[in-house]
Design a protein around this motif. Structure first.
Motif, PDB file in Angstrom:
ATOM      1  N   GLN A  25       7.661   1.024 -14.140  1.00 21.49           N
ATOM      2  CA  GLN A  25       9.106   0.894 -13.975  1.00 21.49           C
ATOM      3  C   GLN A  25       9.462  -0.528 -13.558  1.00 21.49           C
ATOM      4  OE1 GLN A  25      10.743   3.698 -11.222  1.00 21.49           O
ATOM      5  NE2 GLN A  25      12.813   3.387 -11.973  1.00 21.49           N
ATOM      6  N   ASP A 214      -3.332   6.038  -8.967  1.00 23.03           N
ATOM      7  CA  ASP A 214      -3.269   5.975  -7.502  1.00 23.03           C
ATOM      8  C   ASP A 214      -2.320   7.000  -6.873  1.00 23.03           C
ATOM      9  OD1 ASP A 214      -4.464   4.696  -5.321  1.00 23.03           O
ATOM     10  OD2 ASP A 214      -2.657   3.507  -4.944  1.00 23.03           O
ATOM     11  N   ASP A 215      -2.087   8.105  -7.523  1.00 23.13           N
ATOM     12  CA  ASP A 215      -1.098   9.071  -7.016  1.00 23.13           C
ATOM     13  C   ASP A 215      -1.475   9.718  -5.687  1.00 23.13           C
ATOM     14  OD1 ASP A 215      -0.924   8.888 -10.085  1.00 23.13           O
ATOM     15  OD2 ASP A 215       1.025   9.679  -9.486  1.00 23.13           O
ATOM     16  N   THR A 216      -2.756   9.663  -5.310  1.00 22.81           N
ATOM     17  CA  THR A 216      -3.112  10.138  -3.966  1.00 22.81           C
ATOM     18  C   THR A 216      -3.624   8.982  -3.113  1.00 22.81           C
ATOM     19  OG1 THR A 216      -5.445  10.633  -4.423  1.00 22.81           O
ATOM     20  CG2 THR A 216      -3.841  12.366  -4.957  1.00 22.81           C
ATOM     21  N   GLY A 217      -3.402   7.740  -3.560  1.00 24.60           N
ATOM     22  CA  GLY A 217      -3.882   6.582  -2.809  1.00 24.60           C
ATOM     23  C   GLY A 217      -5.383   6.402  -2.891  1.00 24.60           C
ATOM     24  N   ARG A 244       4.004   5.137 -12.522  1.00 22.84           N
ATOM     25  CA  ARG A 244       4.118   5.880 -11.265  1.00 22.84           C
ATOM     26  C   ARG A 244       3.564   5.069 -10.075  1.00 22.84           C
ATOM     27  NH1 ARG A 244       1.417   9.511 -14.471  1.00 22.84           N
ATOM     28  NH2 ARG A 244      -0.229   9.524 -12.894  1.00 22.84           N
ATOM     29  N   CYS A 245       2.381   5.442  -9.583  1.00 24.36           N
ATOM     30  CA  CYS A 245       1.816   4.756  -8.423  1.00 24.36           C
ATOM     31  C   CYS A 245       0.808   3.700  -8.844  1.00 24.36           C
ATOM     32  CB  CYS A 245       1.176   5.766  -7.489  1.00 24.36           C
ATOM     33  SG  CYS A 245       2.307   7.099  -7.060  1.00 24.36           S
TER      34      CYS A 245
ATOM     35  N   ARG B 296       8.073   1.015  -4.238  1.00 20.03           N
ATOM     36  CA  ARG B 296       8.419   1.953  -5.319  1.00 20.03           C
ATOM     37  C   ARG B 296       7.208   2.772  -5.754  1.00 20.03           C
ATOM     38  NH1 ARG B 296      13.127   1.029  -7.574  1.00 20.03           N
ATOM     39  NH2 ARG B 296      12.626   2.671  -9.051  1.00 20.03           N
ATOM     40  N   HIS B 297       6.016   2.171  -5.622  1.00 18.07           N
ATOM     41  CA  HIS B 297       4.819   2.780  -6.199  1.00 18.07           C
ATOM     42  C   HIS B 297       3.985   3.538  -5.170  1.00 18.07           C
ATOM     43  CE1 HIS B 297       5.906   0.691  -9.811  1.00 18.07           C
ATOM     44  NE2 HIS B 297       6.043  -0.413  -9.099  1.00 18.07           N
ATOM     45  N   ALA B 298       4.529   3.765  -3.984  1.00 16.54           N
ATOM     46  CA  ALA B 298       3.788   4.493  -2.956  1.00 16.54           C
ATOM     47  C   ALA B 298       3.458   5.904  -3.459  1.00 16.54           C
ATOM     48  CB  ALA B 298       4.618   4.569  -1.680  1.00 16.54           C
ATOM     49  N   PRO B 299       2.207   6.364  -3.227  1.00 19.90           N
ATOM     50  CA  PRO B 299       1.859   7.739  -3.576  1.00 19.90           C
ATOM     51  C   PRO B 299       2.851   8.731  -2.958  1.00 19.90           C
ATOM     52  CG  PRO B 299      -0.103   6.530  -2.958  1.00 19.90           C
ATOM     53  CD  PRO B 299       1.066   5.626  -2.670  1.00 19.90           C
ATOM     54  N   TYR B 300       3.174   9.765  -3.692  1.00 21.99           N
ATOM     55  CA  TYR B 300       4.031  10.864  -3.254  1.00 21.99           C
ATOM     56  C   TYR B 300       5.500  10.475  -2.992  1.00 21.99           C
ATOM     57  CZ  TYR B 300      -0.351  13.454  -2.502  1.00 21.99           C
ATOM     58  OH  TYR B 300      -1.564  14.058  -2.662  1.00 21.99           O
ATOM     59  N   SER B 304       9.070   5.435  -7.799  1.00 28.93           N
ATOM     60  CA  SER B 304       8.444   5.545  -9.122  1.00 28.93           C
ATOM     61  C   SER B 304       7.339   6.600  -9.170  1.00 28.93           C
ATOM     62  CB  SER B 304       7.836   4.196  -9.524  1.00 28.93           C
ATOM     63  OG  SER B 304       8.833   3.228  -9.710  1.00 28.93           O
ATOM     64  N   ALA B 305       7.061   7.259  -8.054  1.00 32.18           N
ATOM     65  CA  ALA B 305       5.891   8.156  -8.000  1.00 32.18           C
ATOM     66  C   ALA B 305       5.997   9.295  -9.009  1.00 32.18           C
ATOM     67  CB  ALA B 305       5.706   8.711  -6.583  1.00 32.18           C
TER      68      ALA B 305
END
Lengths: 540, 540
Positions: A25, A214-217, A244-245, B296-300, B304-305
């Motif tokens: 994004q 990286d959706d769960t870091g 996303r992440c 914006r890209h932080a998990p959860y 943008s997650a």
């Protein structure tokens, strides 16, 4: 020692900044951006540079049409396996990818039975054939074939037998690499390690790759877990750019692989220790292209990654950096920062001065004055981090070494949009500059694409005896950052200039007025060139 | 089901945002900030809220002096074990910590023999006594005692026997918790898992905690690895705030523990599913207090997650969100976003149109034309990712829904720097705009800080019958991006506007001329406001 080095296994790095990263994004690469980044990734020592999806959009098509020649990295095109009901030769999407002429091609296909049914709407058997025949078409074209196993981990959890059968089909089709993709990014490191272990029992050694999100870091941890379980290619992006992440951050993974004993002693990658010193620069280059502020807290390359507060930490670090640093900052091209203390400020300035060739004694009284001036200007929005030429001029002016070559009495920049005689809407930019050189008033006027290029042209049009020093000067880049929001906004402009000897330098200007900020940076760029080339000051 | 729930083990969360997080470069909490955050952490369901170091600085002392009453979290004070040569009762630092009156106290001490010798300058035996006697003093005060084992992982690698002996001393002194701290942040997940396993053989079950840092991008993975190896308390901070690269991000760890089967089925934490829905808000609250832009890209919790940009992804998500989402966004109080971009397909455009209230049938012929126009404009440098208002105008113009409220005949922007009558150097910006409203020619002139604010003022100064719709309109942000280098540079300007009802919208303009790009974005901003507020088009 020798024996250990010989036994290290080669691990390949695959960068997807320009493909998966382009789906982030707010990210919108131009063709020029893509070319610049591809060259930087090549210089860093990345093995595969995925450039985009030929045929999917005008930018990617244009990029591949005039693809940069890379020194050692393999430029890779991304695409999809053939559509149901089409042969590989008869699928326009796949044909465009095959025609891009890259050394490697990565095709994404389904491995989760649920997606095969709902998204593709074909039988499980037909999907296996889509995979196998598409990869065979890549091999037939003579390119290295990679199969991106979309949703592999979720697919494996839903139906391990079918997910593995998809990998078999890719290998049978001739895939050199099978990329295990955690598309939704929800898989955790211990699951990655276990499932990669299962895949290792099916796919020949040295052909599995990992593509984590990286959706769960855990994107970095997932890549490392996959490596330990047998993957020999790590996919990721610079600064973790991605949907996303984001993806696995290669900027984080690379130094871990090279500097941490547990990895360094077992694996070898294509990045040399010398190239590793360019890592911080490569990371910042991407942020510059995207006009993003670099993440201060990024592992290894962030401005704060080796920042120590005063007191105990700082003095311990001064005695022995290993007390509070896990790796040496210079190994990745980063620098240590000691915060707050005035002592640290002085040594920082001294180091910066030495960097531009000015050697002063540590107790020189002028250092304190220069330090206050730098701090005061930084408070107003200037930055000398990336503007070496402006810093050098500031320092040399404080030391009385820079003459006033010429004086700018006034300037004026005009932008106008109107209807011309033919009834067309046109936009004009025009600038006028009045300068005094050796007591003589010179006036110039010029046009440009915009107010800044018009001012640049007018300022350099006639500077009397100095004009001959500026013939080979050109403006190569121009960046703008708005420092505050709303009505009190301050604009910082950074200009990169270059001359005929391929020397480039950066200057900075700050103002509430964007044109004035630009003018300051342009002015410094010219004065710097005159100073460096020893232009004669004073009358004569 | 019941049996499974009963057998889950309780895992405790310890937040150090207000202590370790307060040491972050650029972070400066007020007492009020600390109180606000402590209450938010309590509401979220955090077990321990570390508030700071009483006596170390005026803010922390004031915070503890008027400490907020928390519902269920234990407010914790941080300090250091007694200094060599002082008794616990006779050490002013420790006395201040004991006197803060908190339910829990965490004391940091050395466990790396190298630091014992170089930093403390005491014998290994004396250090053990410093630890034991200091913790005993905490127990004597009636507070829950935590021992923060500084440099534990590096200490263990250097001398495992001594590092473990330090933990023994803390337990013997009465520590309820022994916190294994990876102070330099360089330890990798597999090392954490192995070394925690070793510590588990020495420390009674349920008393080990993990405190990880993100210097290798593995802080979250390290916390999870430690949990699997036996730690029952996880320390971290909101948004990973902390020195250098930060701490374990609790905002990332919490949903993983609650939503991922492998953890949810084995462990129980103090956060309820209802409180989890406040996670995104808690994360943004901290950014607001620090006036930082949220990641914006932080998990959860990042904006943008759950953003979907690729055309294939977007159409699949519309059918079934689990295809490309690892958890439901609403479970953490976040929302799904479908983006328009160069990558966009028809289904993306349809979703984006629906998002701005335009419902078209999937087979409407106008969708294809709009998609080509969006792609063509994005190739020229426009972006509609972040410019919802410009996208809506583009779509509604294509559908013939936006009238031409007024026509801009011409404009002119002038920037001038000159010497005024007093001999001072001044910079002026002035703009003139000619518009036609209902067949009537209106001319306005205005000044500003720069050419853009002058144009903005002139354009809105007199728009006839439309002026009353624009009284509450203001420009709140302005961003500039140069898309290509050198002479062919194209400038993209993004403008954020807001009105009296706190609605904000984004518009975009692109041109080689920065002033013209700005003008386009300003023009769209005004037209959008007129359209949304139902301004009357045509004469009358």
């Amino acid at each position: 020692m020798e024996a250990r080095l010989v036994s290290r296994e080669r691990v390949y790095l695959f960068d997807t900044t320009l493909r998966d990263g382009a789906q982030t994004q707010g990210v919108d690469f131009s063709v020029h951006d893509k070319t610049t980044m591809a060259r930087a990734l090549d210089a860093l020592g990345i093995d595969y540079v995925e450039g985009g999806w030929p045929g999917a959009n005008p930018t990617d098509s244009a990029f591949f049409a005039e693809a940069p020649r890379l020194e050692r990295a393999r430029l890779t095109a991304f695409g999809m396996t053939r559509r149901p009901g089409r042969s590989a030769e008869n699928d326009p999407g796949l044909t465009a990818v095959l025609a891009a002429g890259t050394k490697a091609i990565c095709l994404v296909g389904k491995t989760w039975d649920f997606h095969v049914a709902t998204a593709l709407g074909v039988s499980r058997e037909e999907n296996l054939d889509l995979i196998g025949s598409s990869l065979a078409a890549v091999v037939k074209r003579g390119a290295e074939a990679l199969f991106d196993a979309e949703h592999f981990f979720d697919g494996y959890k839903a139906d391990p037998g079918y997910a593995l059968a998809c990998l078999d089909a890719a290998v049978a089709g001739g895939a050199r690499w099978v990329v295990l993709c955690d598309t939704n990014g929800g898989t955790l490191p211990e699951e990655v390690e276990r499932i990669v272990g299962e895949a290792m029992r099916r796919v020949p050694a040295g052909r599995l790759a990992i593509h984590a999100h990286d959706d769960t870091g855990n994107a970095v941890a997932n890549a490392l877990a996959a490596l330990r379980a047998g993957c020999r290619q790590i996919q990721g992006s610079l600064n973790g750019l991605g949907e996303r992440c984001g993806n696995t951050n290669l900027v984080t993974v690379i130094p871990t692989l090279m500097l941490k004993a547990g990895y360094r002693d077992r694996y070898e990658i294509g990045v040399t220790p010398e190239a590793l010193k360019g890592l911080t620069r490569a990371s910042r280059l991407l942020d510059e292209l995207l006009t993003r502020s670099p993440n201060r807290h990024a592992p290894y390359v962030g401005a704060s990654a080796f920042a120590h507060k005063g007191g105990l930490h700082a003095s311990a670090v001064a005695k022995d950096p290993t007390t509070y640093e896990h790796v040496p900052p210079e190994s990745v091209g980063n620098v240590r920062q000691i915060l707050v203390s005035d002592q640290a400020g002085r040594s920082n300035i001294l180091a910066q001065l030495a960097g531009v060739g000015i050697d002063l004694a540590p107790d020189d009284a002028r250092i304190g004055r220069l330090l206050s001036e730098v701090k005061e200007r930084e408070f107003r929005g200037y930055t000398y981090d990336g503007a070496d030429a402006s810093f050098e001029l500031l320092a040399r002016r404080a030391l009385g070494q820079v003459p006033e070559y010429f004086r700018v009495n006034s300037y004026r920049a005009l932008v106008e949009r109107r209807i011309n005689a033919k009834g067309e809407e046109i936009t004009l930019a025009e600038a006028t500059v009045k300068v005094t050189v050796d007591g003589q008033l010179l006036m110039s006027v010029a046009e440009g694409n915009g107010p800044v290029s018009a001012l640049d042209a007018a300022l350099r049009k006639d500077l009397g005896k100095f004009s001959r020093f500026l013939e080979d000067l050109r403006l190569v880049d121009f960046r703008v950052r708005i420092l505050n929001q709303g009505t009190g906004a301050v604009t910082r402009v950074m200009v990169e200039s270059m001359d005929g000897r391929d020397r480039s330098w950066f200057t900075v200007g700050v103002s509430t007025n964007i044109v004035d900020a630009s003018f300051q940076a342009l002015y410094d760029a010219i004065v710097y060139k005159l100073y460096r080339d020893g232009a004669p000051a004073g009358e004569g």
